[in-house]
Each structure stands twice: as structure tokens, then as C-alpha cells.
Design an enzyme around this catalytic site. Structure first.
Site, PDB file in Angstrom:
ATOM      1  N   ASP A   6       0.882  -1.210  -0.129  1.00 31.93           N
ATOM      2  CA  ASP A   6       0.031  -0.013   0.108  1.00 31.93           C
ATOM      3  C   ASP A   6       0.793   1.216  -0.011  1.00 31.93           C
ATOM      4  OD1 ASP A   6       1.075   0.333   2.714  1.00 31.93           O
ATOM      5  OD2 ASP A   6      -0.852   0.186   3.418  1.00 31.93           O
ATOM      6  N   SER A   7       0.457   2.584   0.050  1.00 30.09           N
ATOM      7  CA  SER A   7       1.076   3.446  -0.498  1.00 30.09           C
ATOM      8  C   SER A   7       1.678   4.251   0.757  1.00 30.09           C
ATOM      9  CB  SER A   7       0.374   4.629  -1.229  1.00 30.09           C
ATOM     10  OG  SER A   7      -0.437   5.075  -0.440  1.00 30.09           O
ATOM     11  N   ASP A  66      -8.190  -7.033   0.286  1.00 26.13           N
ATOM     12  CA  ASP A  66      -7.311  -7.450   1.460  1.00 26.13           C
ATOM     13  C   ASP A  66      -7.913  -6.801   2.927  1.00 26.13           C
ATOM     14  OD1 ASP A  66      -6.418  -4.223   1.070  1.00 26.13           O
ATOM     15  OD2 ASP A  66      -5.682  -4.816   2.927  1.00 26.13           O
ATOM     16  N   GLY A 107      -0.176   6.174   2.530  1.00 23.38           N
ATOM     17  CA  GLY A 107      -1.113   7.109   2.995  1.00 23.38           C
ATOM     18  C   GLY A 107      -2.058   6.768   4.039  1.00 23.38           C
ATOM     19  N   PHE A 108      -2.589   5.616   4.055  1.00 22.29           N
ATOM     20  CA  PHE A 108      -3.774   5.144   4.998  1.00 22.29           C
ATOM     21  C   PHE A 108      -3.044   5.327   6.409  1.00 22.29           C
ATOM     22  CE2 PHE A 108      -6.337   2.359   7.602  1.00 22.29           C
ATOM     23  CZ  PHE A 108      -7.579   2.829   7.357  1.00 22.29           C
ATOM     24  N   CYS A 167      -8.141 -27.523  11.851  1.00 23.17           N
ATOM     25  CA  CYS A 167      -9.269 -28.221  11.892  1.00 23.17           C
ATOM     26  C   CYS A 167      -8.894 -29.734  11.658  1.00 23.17           C
ATOM     27  CB  CYS A 167     -10.317 -27.748  10.772  1.00 23.17           C
ATOM     28  SG  CYS A 167     -10.867 -26.113  11.613  1.00 23.17           S
ATOM     29  N   GLY A 216     -11.104   4.076   0.542  1.00 24.63           N
ATOM     30  CA  GLY A 216     -12.204   4.967   1.349  1.00 24.63           C
ATOM     31  C   GLY A 216     -13.195   4.317   1.764  1.00 24.63           C
ATOM     32  N   GLN A 233     -11.049   7.866  -5.022  1.00 23.45           N
ATOM     33  CA  GLN A 233     -11.407   8.117  -3.787  1.00 23.45           C
ATOM     34  C   GLN A 233     -12.800   9.043  -3.909  1.00 23.45           C
ATOM     35  OE1 GLN A 233     -10.685   7.658  -0.683  1.00 23.45           O
ATOM     36  NE2 GLN A 233      -8.612   6.706  -0.691  1.00 23.45           N
ATOM     37  N   CYS A 249     -14.332 -27.516   7.567  1.00 19.45           N
ATOM     38  CA  CYS A 249     -13.144 -26.936   7.179  1.00 19.45           C
ATOM     39  C   CYS A 249     -11.924 -27.886   7.147  1.00 19.45           C
ATOM     40  CB  CYS A 249     -12.510 -25.717   8.173  1.00 19.45           C
ATOM     41  SG  CYS A 249     -10.923 -24.958   7.706  1.00 19.45           S
ATOM     42  N   ASP A 251      -2.357   8.592  -1.499  1.00 20.25           N
ATOM     43  CA  ASP A 251      -3.614   9.107  -1.664  1.00 20.25           C
ATOM     44  C   ASP A 251      -4.080   9.261  -0.117  1.00 20.25           C
ATOM     45  OD1 ASP A 251      -3.761   6.465  -0.622  1.00 20.25           O
ATOM     46  OD2 ASP A 251      -5.806   6.152  -0.793  1.00 20.25           O
ATOM     47  N   CYS A 295      -8.418 -27.387   7.038  1.00 15.61           N
ATOM     48  CA  CYS A 295      -7.316 -26.880   7.006  1.00 15.61           C
ATOM     49  C   CYS A 295      -6.363 -27.571   8.136  1.00 15.61           C
ATOM     50  CB  CYS A 295      -7.460 -25.227   7.817  1.00 15.61           C
ATOM     51  SG  CYS A 295      -7.701 -25.110   9.454  1.00 15.61           S
ATOM     52  N   HIS A 305      -6.260 -21.014  10.430  1.00 16.39           N
ATOM     53  CA  HIS A 305      -7.715 -21.372  10.158  1.00 16.39           C
ATOM     54  C   HIS A 305      -8.186 -20.216   9.495  1.00 16.39           C
ATOM     55  CE1 HIS A 305     -11.952 -22.752  10.223  1.00 16.39           C
ATOM     56  NE2 HIS A 305     -12.073 -21.304  10.863  1.00 16.39           N
TER      57      HIS A 305
END
Ligand SMILES: [Zn+2]
Length: 376
Positions: A93-94, A267, A96-97, A310, A217, A190, A305, A147, A307, A336
């Protein structure tokens, strides 16, 4: 071009897209959920475990790696892939967040953002050129334009100014990008919850011809219904031949409903964050493993499940580990939860391929409400 999106088909029942994202580190089937490895590690998971569960792309955070260990050290290590020994795809990610959500004493100007590190108070600055420079050093297959993610709720005038500045910053990121053959720079739409601002942002970014587009956003505290309205008006403005990435969304119901609205990539820290408190995602909804009723429950977290967790461990044992603050407990819940979302997206892709995603959604939700709670 570093990354190429191939549209395989759209679901006749819903319009969801089945695709392939070709990257320098492998091809990813979409729609896809990307586990988040903030500090160049998906907390408690080894790269081998992530591969075993079928993860083809993970996300890492520029802000954190810029502060520590510093992007030059990562560059010297051969980029993030070499540094963390992950040979599949990575997205950064940039920053920014995180600059807006974690750092102190921020000052935003046209140039960028001045802030103090949340670790040691050091005075720092990141603008579009710096964010691009840092991400070129980190070397992810996909990286994001710098951003500003406007808060929710926010006034129209504020969101408009912020969105227009984000568009100008995106243009500066494109100019500063030095590795377009190895790394794909995505633009971020945005515009808050205002449809006309979203439309303007999408139009302006599409005219710059990015290899992919994120919708930022959203999932910032607004109701899901409002997020879906924004998606329904924004997604059709994005080119069909490019991938669409909905940032920060990772609850099982929103992954399905996002895919139905034409999203290819997601994500979120949600599955890993809640796993560390012992909260699990299951086919019947939320399961809080600390609850007393699981003390003598010798069944798996989710009977549906398959996995590693489990297949091998019971609710009673995992509850004991989590309550005793044993690291192995949160490794099991993390494994899991991530596997649950990776598998969910596999099932979503299969349903798109067979033109039955709406049926799949109906079946999923019929079971999903049966557990303790369907919200996270
Ligand atoms: Zn499981």
C-alpha cells in the site's frame, strides 16, 4: 507492463468476474483475498504455511517498512521478496492510510504529508514522489499511488478537495515511477460516499491509464449497504480489462457481495487481527474460542473446514492455548482464519465458473447466520 489482467468469464447469475492476474511472481486466480503482512510478515505464519494454504499474493505496509527497518535495507536484501523469502506476488500500500491513521501531528499540503513517527516521534515527510521511491525500493509486484483516504463521515467540500489532490498526487506517482516493467502502479479511486465525486475520480484516473484500479476510502465505518451503493456506481466506470481492488475489506459476507459487484482483489487485517483474540471465522459465522462452552468441545473449529488446524486440533485444546496465551494457539486460529478466506474465494471462483454464484451466496448465508454472530 508488469501486471496483466485476463478476464476469463463473467457469472451469468451475478456478473461477478473470474480472471487471472499475471505478475512477475506468478499468476493469481481472481477474485482473490490477499493476507496482510504489515511488517513483511503475516503475523505468526511462515511463507511455507501461506503457500500450503494456497495464498498467491500477500500485502505489506509501506509506512511500517519505511519507519523500520527502512526501505534501503529492504532494497539491499533484494527487495521484499528476498528480504522475507516469499517468491510469490506482493502488493504494497502507499503508506497514505497509515500516515493518516497512525502517525502524530500530521500536516497535509499540496506537496505531501509531514508527520511524526508513531514509534519514536521523529519528524518525517512523505509525498507522492517519496511514496513511489520507497515502494520502488521495496519492489512489490503491485504498488499503490499515494492518496488521502477521507474519513467517514466527511463534508462534501472536504472530500472533493481531498479527492482532487489525490488525483494530482496519482499523476506525480506515475511520473516518479522508475520500474514500470517490473512493478505495476495502481491508482486509487476516492470521493467518499459521494457518487459524483467517485465518478470524477474514476474518470480522471482511468484517463491516466493505470494497469489496475483500487477503490479506497470504503470500509471506514459506513454501513455495508452504503459501501455497496458506492461500488455499484463506481465499478462500472472502471475498464473491464484491468483488475479492481477493494481496499480494506475482508469479512466473509463482504467478499462474496464485493465479488458480485465486480471486484477482483481484496485485503484486510481482519482475519489475522481477530485470530489473535481467539475469534474465528467459520461457515456458521463468528466463533469466540474463549467462551466457556468450548471447554469440553472436542470437535474442530469448523467441521466443514479441512485446514491444518481443523484436521489436527480441537476447540477445547485451542481454547486452552489461547486462554494460556500460548503462541501456538494464535498460530492455529490465524492459520484457520486465513485458510477459511482463501478457501472461500476458491469456492466463489468455482461458482462463477459454473454460473451459480447467487445460489452459492444463498447457501452460504443460510448457514452463516446459525453461529454466534455473523458480524465481526
Ligand atoms: Zn480450519
Amino acid at each position: 507492463m508488469a501486471v496483466r489482467y485476463e478476464l476469463i468469464k463473467t457469472c451469468k447469475q451475478t456478473g461477478a468476474r473470474l480472471g487471472k492476474l499475471h505478475t512477475p511472481h506468478g499468476t493469481i486466480d481472481t477474485p482473490v483475498f490477499m493476507p496482510v503482512g504489515t511488517q513483511a510478515t503475516v503475523k505468526t505464519m511462515s511463507p511455507e504455511e501461506l503457500k500450503a494454504m494456497g495464498a498467491g499474493i500477500i500485502l505489506s505496509n509501506t509506512y511500517h517498512l519505511f519507519l523500520r527497518p527502512g526501505h534501503e535495507i529492504v532494497r539491499e536484501a533484494g527487495g521484499l521478496h528476498g528480504f522475507m523469502n516469499w517468491d510469490r506476488a506482493i502488493l504494497t500500500d502507499s503508506g497514505g492510510f497509515q500516515v493518516f491513521s497512525l502517525s502524530n501531528l500530521r500536516k497535509i499540503t499540496e506537496e505531501g504529508v509531514s508527520f511524526r513517527s508513531h514509534l519514536n516521534g521523529e519528524k518525517l515527510f512523505i509525498g507522492p514522489e517519496e511514496a513511489t521511491h520507497i515502494q520502488n525500493a521495496l519492489g512489490a509486484d503491485i504498488f499503490m499511488a499515494f492518496d488521502e483516504c477521507a474519513p467517514y463521515p466527511a463534508e462534501y467540500d472536504y472530500v472533493q478537495k481531498s479527492m482532487e489532490r489525490t488525483t494530482r498526487w496519482a499523476e506525480r506517482c506515475l511520473k516518479a515511477h522508475t520500474r514500470p516493467n517490473e512493478q505495476a502502479l495502481f491508482g486509487i479511486v476516492q470521493g467518499g460516499m459521494y457518487h459524483d465525486l467517485r465518478a470524477q475520480s474514476a474518470r480522471d484516473l482511468v484517463s491516466m491509464d493505470f494497469p489496475g484500479y483500487a477503490i479506497g476510502g470504503l470500509s471506514v465505518g459506513e454501513p455495508f449497504s452504503l459501501m455497496y451503493e458506492v461500488l455499484e456506481s463506481t465499478v462500472p466506470l472502471l475498464p473491464t480489462g484491468k483488475p479492481r481492488y477493494l481496499m480494506g475489506v475482508g469479512s466473509p459476507d463482504a467478499l462474496i457481495d464485493g465479488a458480485i459487484r465486480g471486484i477482483d482483489m481484496f485485503d484486510c487485517v481482519l482475519p489475522t487481527r481477530i485470530a489473535r483474540n481467539g475469534t474465528c471465522m467459520t461457515s456458521q459465522g463468528r466463533l469466540v474460542i474463549r467462551n466457556a462452552k468450548y471447554a469440553r468441545d472436542f470437535t474442530p473449529l469448523d467441521p466443514n473446514c479441512d485446514c491444518y488446524t481443523c484436521k489436527n486440533y480441537t476447540r477445547a485444546y485451542i481454547r486452552h492455548l489461547v486462554k494460556s496465551e500460548e503462541t501456538f494457539g494464535i498460530r492455529l486460529t490465524t492459520y484457520h482464519n486465513l485458510h477459511f478466506l482463501v478457501k472461500l474465494m476458491e469456492n466463489v471462483r468455482q461458482a462463477i465458473a459454473e454460473d451459480r454464484l447467487q445460489d452459492f451466496r444463498d447457501q452460504f448465508f443460510a448457514q452463516y447466520g446459525l453461529g454466534e454472530d455473523r458480524s465481526f
